[in-house]
Design an enzyme around this catalytic site. Structure first.
Site, PDB file in Angstrom:
ATOM      1  N   ARG A 265       0.821  -1.224   0.000  1.00 40.02           N
ATOM      2  CA  ARG A 265       0.000   0.000   0.000  1.00 40.02           C
ATOM      3  C   ARG A 265       0.845   1.260   0.000  1.00 40.02           C
ATOM      4  NH1 ARG A 265      -4.175  -3.235   3.782  1.00 40.02           N
ATOM      5  NH2 ARG A 265      -5.357  -4.052   2.017  1.00 40.02           N
ATOM      6  N   TYR A 403      -6.066  -2.058  -6.924  1.00 37.66           N
ATOM      7  CA  TYR A 403      -4.883  -2.796  -6.428  1.00 37.66           C
ATOM      8  C   TYR A 403      -4.746  -2.746  -4.904  1.00 37.66           C
ATOM      9  CZ  TYR A 403      -1.723  -3.410 -10.536  1.00 37.66           C
ATOM     10  OH  TYR A 403      -1.101  -3.818 -11.669  1.00 37.66           O
ATOM     11  N   GLU A 404      -4.112  -3.774  -4.348  1.00 44.07           N
ATOM     12  CA  GLU A 404      -3.698  -3.776  -2.927  1.00 44.07           C
ATOM     13  C   GLU A 404      -4.868  -3.511  -1.972  1.00 44.07           C
ATOM     14  OE1 GLU A 404      -0.693  -4.688  -2.454  1.00 44.07           O
ATOM     15  OE2 GLU A 404       0.433  -4.055  -4.216  1.00 44.07           O
ATOM     16  N   GLY A 405      -6.025  -4.059  -2.307  1.00 44.77           N
ATOM     17  CA  GLY A 405      -7.223  -3.781  -1.514  1.00 44.77           C
ATOM     18  C   GLY A 405      -7.876  -2.526  -2.064  1.00 44.77           C
TER      19      GLY A 405
END
Length: 596
Positions: A265, A403-405
């Site tokens: 993140r 992306y990434e959550g």
């Protein structure tokens, strides 16, 4: 260590400008690293932008190999495994400057160095690290990460991929389907998450990419952006994986996945920064060259407002990202001093600042999207054409919010994690929240404070915004308690307030530090950006605070909280917004690009 602000504590502690790290604090080594990365991108990546847009996957692999030769894949890898063993700030710095030219290359780079290599570095056994990390660091091998499935996206722990232990106990057989796997088309090793039996949590495995071992793939996905980033579905059919290739221990996969995402993140936030600088610089150059009504369009207020806002968001993103990166680096160092291994120290250091990582991911991914969108608008019809770099920047930016959550998940996580930290006593929210309650009952002071010092009023304003958050979030927690999780719209509004506080405070502290060093006269543009960012932040807090209060409070309580919100968002001296934008844009236009 004790006086260092822990993760999430920015909300209840005052941070001094001397205690934040800023891009102006880069040392010689970091400046050299930044310049060599920029040179690499300008030589190898930017000139080939059109080839990346034409799904030239071979070019992505070739560029990754060149990056490996420069040592860029091994920044974060300890020296024991052939890496450079550099600190966390350097990791973030390389990720920032290597990612600005095209999302295709930055996705390949990020997936390999982050979720492809990092989990083995942080969770692997000594034997696993010797065998795999050395090859991944040198670029001899490339890595990919298999978590998402058709039915398991945001709910990552719900994956159906199975791992069954063989009768002789020597290996697991993995069967299942994974999708959206970045680097799948050219990777040598996967990190695969699968469930053993009826385990509550998934387990991680290191799986070599061998088609003869039951591994097959779909064709490359056709995507809106990041077109030369290899993205495929991967199928496992009784794929044999030796038992010694289990990553960490059984059932630890969900934890590995979550911690890998924390690192991902903040690195994703960094990866959106140079993209913004390039968009702003291209838009400024175009605005200076484009003549309409016998005037360069950079002289028109409508365009000048856009450039000022774009530059301000980028400057704020830099301020907050490097502040958090250094906090993480310091936390890792202090854990190592206390005797933790590098693995433990890094894991705990990053976990400590998971709230800040989520905040950054949301804020900066949304800023690059807005920035690219305004970039297209400044170029006008040309911006919509593939002949200019704006349309690909806009398409590539879109994935950053997924992306990434997703940003929705990260918004809820940031507030959820903060409340959990408060429950554990790591961040005292209840004390300050009840003080705010008392303050609301009391009579406000009508003295006019002395605001002669730079940012005196702005810093007081940040303090008041923190009170607004404590009032709104505290009120919601009191009303719903542990059921607050079910009230996602309130969590989202609270997180927007939290995000603006961290971003605005980081921007003001960076600028205050810079003004003390250079003198106010030399940094008028940065001062203008800090004030402009704060003004917009106050607007957001006002709007989201009001939305929350009128949705969960009624009667006298609602009236009192709305009165409190007005008090906590009230300037004594309103800034001249058009004047601030003019100061910022004048500098951009003269320098012909982003210059802060």
């Amino acid at each position: 260590m004790s006086d260092k602000t822990r993760g999430g504590q920015f909300l209840v502690k005052e941070t001094k400008c001397e205690d934040v790290f800023t891009p102006e604090d880069f040392n010689e080594e970091q400046l050299m690293m930044r310049d060599s990365v920029k040179e690499f991108v300008d030589k190898e990546i930017w000139p080939n932008k059109d080839r990346f847009e034409k799904r030239d996957f071979a070019l992505t692999v070739e560029s990754m190999q060149k990056a490996a030769e420069m040592g860029f894949l091994s920044i974060a890898v300890p020296e024991a495994y052939g890496g450079m063993g550099m600190g966390f700030v350097n990791t973030v710095l390389v990720c920032d400057y290597i990612s600005g030219a095209t999302g295709s290359f930055s996705s390949a780079f990020g997936a390999h160095t982050g979720i492809g290599t990092m989990p083995i570095t942080l969770y692997g056994t000594e034997a696993q690290k010797q065998k795999y990390v050395t090859k991944l660091a040198s670029g001899e091998w490339f890595g990919a990460y298999c978590l998402t499935e058709p039915g398991a996206g945001s709910d990552a722990n719900s994956g159906k991929t199975k791992a069954v232990l063989s009768d002789d106990g020597t290996h697991y057989k993995i069967t299942g389907q994974k999708m959206w796997i970045t680097n799948a088309g050219f990777c040598n090793v996967f990190i695969v998450f699968a469930r053993i039996g009826d385990d509550k949590n998934i387990t991680g495995f290191i799986v070599e990419n061998d088609p003869s071992n039951g591994i097959s793939m779909n064709e490359e996905e056709h995507k809106l952006g990041i077109r030369s980033s290899s993205t495929r579905q991967v199928f496992f059919a009784d794929t044999k994986v030796p038992v010694e290739n289990m990553l960490s221990e059984r059932g630890n996969g969900f934890k590995i996945a979550m911690n890998a995402l924390n690192v991902g993140r903040i690195k994703l936030a960094a990866a959106c920064l140079d993209a913004q600088r390039r968009v702003i610089s291209n838009a400024t150059k175009y605005a200076n060259e484009r003549i309409q009504f016998n005037t360069a369009i950079s002289q028109f207020g409508a365009i000048r407002a856009k450039l000022a806002e774009m530059a301000t968001s980028c400057y704020a993103g830099e301020s907050a990202t490097y502040r958090a990166a250094k906090d993480i680096e310091d936390r890792i160092a202090s854990r190592e001093t206390e005797g933790a291994t590098h693995q433990e120290a890094e894991l705990k250091g990053i976990e400590e600042y998971a709230i800040e990582c989520s905040i950054l991911k949301v804020a900066v991914s949304e800023d690059i999207q807005n920035c690219a969108d305004e970039g297209i608008q400044i170029f006008g019809g040309m911006g919509f054409s593939e002949d200019t770099p704006m349309e690909s920047a806009w398409r590539d930016a879109r994935i950053a919010r997924i992306y990434e959550g997703t940003n929705e998940i990260n918004r809820m996580l940031s507030v959820g994690m903060l409340i959990k930290k408060a429950m554990k006593g790591h961040v005292d929210l209840l004390g300050p929240a009840s003080k705010v309650q008392e303050e609301l009952m009391g009579i406000p002071s009508f003295d006019t404070p002395d605001y002669s010092e730079l940012f005196a009023e702005e810093k007081e304003m940040i303090g008041k915004l923190k009170k607004a958050f404590l009032m709104v979030a505290g009120g919601a927690v009191q009303k719903y308690g542990p059921d607050l999780d079910a009230h996602q719209q309130l969590l989202m509004a609270a997180s927007d307030i939290l995000i603006e506080i961290y971003m605005a405070e980081s921007t003001i502290l960076r600028t205050e530090k810079l003004a003390k060093k250079e003198g106010e006269a030399k940094v008028q543009e940065q001062i203008a950006m800090a004030k402009l960012y704060l003004y917009k932040a106050v607007d957001t807090v006002t709007q989201k605070g009001k939305e929350s209060v009128i949705s969960f409070a009624e009667g006298d309580e609602q009236r009192m909280m709305l009165m409190g919100l007005r008090r906590f968002t009230k300037y004594t001296n309103m800034p001249n917004i058009v004047g601030l934008r003019e100061i910022i844009t004048t500098k951009l236009v003269v320098e012909n690009g982003y210059c802060f």
